[in-house]
Design a protein around this motif. Structure first.
Motif, short mmCIF file in Angstrom:
data_model
loop_
_atom_site.label_atom_id
_atom_site.label_comp_id
_atom_site.label_asym_id
_atom_site.label_seq_id
_atom_site.Cartn_x
_atom_site.Cartn_y
_atom_site.Cartn_z
N GLU A 76 20.94 25.65 32.29
CA GLU A 76 20.61 25.01 33.57
C GLU A 76 20.41 23.51 33.35
OE1 GLU A 76 17.23 26.90 35.23
OE2 GLU A 76 18.16 28.89 35.31
N TRP A 77 20.60 22.75 34.43
CA TRP A 77 20.36 21.32 34.36
C TRP A 77 18.86 21.06 34.18
CZ3 TRP A 77 24.42 18.43 33.66
CH2 TRP A 77 25.66 18.83 34.18
N PRO A 78 18.49 20.14 33.28
CA PRO A 78 17.06 19.89 33.04
C PRO A 78 16.43 19.08 34.17
CG PRO A 78 18.39 18.40 31.72
CD PRO A 78 19.35 19.35 32.39
N ASP A 79 15.27 19.48 34.63
CA ASP A 79 14.55 18.76 35.67
C ASP A 79 13.47 17.90 35.01
OD1 ASP A 79 13.52 17.85 38.04
OD2 ASP A 79 12.42 19.69 38.51
N VAL A 80 13.90 16.90 34.23
CA VAL A 80 12.99 16.01 33.53
C VAL A 80 13.49 14.58 33.69
CG1 VAL A 80 12.24 17.73 31.84
CG2 VAL A 80 14.23 16.30 31.35
#
Length: 246
Positions: A76-80
């Motif tokens: 998944e794409w990182p949410d950072v």
């Protein structure tokens, strides 16, 4: 008698600096200081690291930011935030402590040095936090810790490259004054003035000595886990330069 090895690692041998300092009860002397040449290739460096030095310091990242590693492993794409992917905890610690932000190992060309460093240390007892044979060094930040604050942190031109030769000469003279008369640099002063790679290699060998003597700042409890995974830059304790010599 003991020796420390400092390596200013570059992605290519011709830009790599190497320094060996011999320490004894009567003082210290620079035994080897050079830039490039056959001795700076991978296999000679691997042999040098394994040749019985009490401590080795390398100017190259020992690891990558944990969020970055998790991001490239995940589905998944990182949410950072981007900075979490670009900088390690040790990079932020050094910036806060010494006012110098390291290059990003995940976004900058210094990653090539990290790849080479990993190969050089492969198979050794060299944890990324510096608790084994090798420690990660950052020469520019080390200077800011060792030299007088009024000198090291004042606005000044970079000591890198040909334009920085005058600044290097100034830095080397202040550094040698701090080390005292029992430190014999031989012809190394001229080498450091001519080449920032030689100066950084010398600083790495001094950082190795500081780490050997417990005069660098280890990761505290709050940084211990990240240091084992990401690496830890060993900054020297302020004012510890003269204590490197017995």
């Amino acid at each position: 008698m003991s020796t420390t090895l400092g390596i200013d690692l570059a992605s290519q041998a011709q830009k790599t600096g190497v320094c060996v300092i011999e320490w004894s009860g009567s003082g210290a002397r620079v035994r080897t200081l050079h830039r490039g040449g056959p001795e700076a290739g991978d296999e000679p460096l691997r042999a040098a690291i394994r040749s019985g030095h009490t401590k080795v310091a390398i100017d190259a990242p020992f690891g990558w930011p944990e969020p970055f590693v998790a991001a490239i492993r995940g589905d998944e794409w990182p949410d950072v935030e981007a900075r979490a992917l670009a900088y390690r905890e040790t990079d932020r610690f050094v910036h806060k402590r010494a006012g110098k932000l390291a290059l990003s190992v995940s976004t900058d060309k210094i990653a090539y040095c990290a790849f080479r460093c990993a190969r050089l240390l492969s198979g050794l007892d060299a944890p990324r936090d510096g608790s084994g044979l090798a420690v990660e060094a950052y020469p520019d930040a080390a200077l800011r810790c060792w030299l007088p604050t009024s000198f090291a942190q004042r606005p000044a031109p970079s000591y890198k490259g040909e334009p920085g030769s005058e600044r290097r000469e100034e830095l080397v003279d202040v550094l040698l004054a701090g080390l005292g008369d029992r430190f014999d640099i031989g012809t190394g002063r001229d080498d450091c003035v001519k080449s920032d790679d030689c100066l950084d290699a010398l600083l790495c060998a001094l950082i190795a000595r500081a780490a050997e003597r417990g005069k660098t700042i280890p990761p505290g409890d709050e940084h211990a886990a990240s240091a084992r995974a990401e690496g830890w830059i060993h900054l020297p304790e302020p004012g510890s330069l003269a204590q490197l010599i017995d």
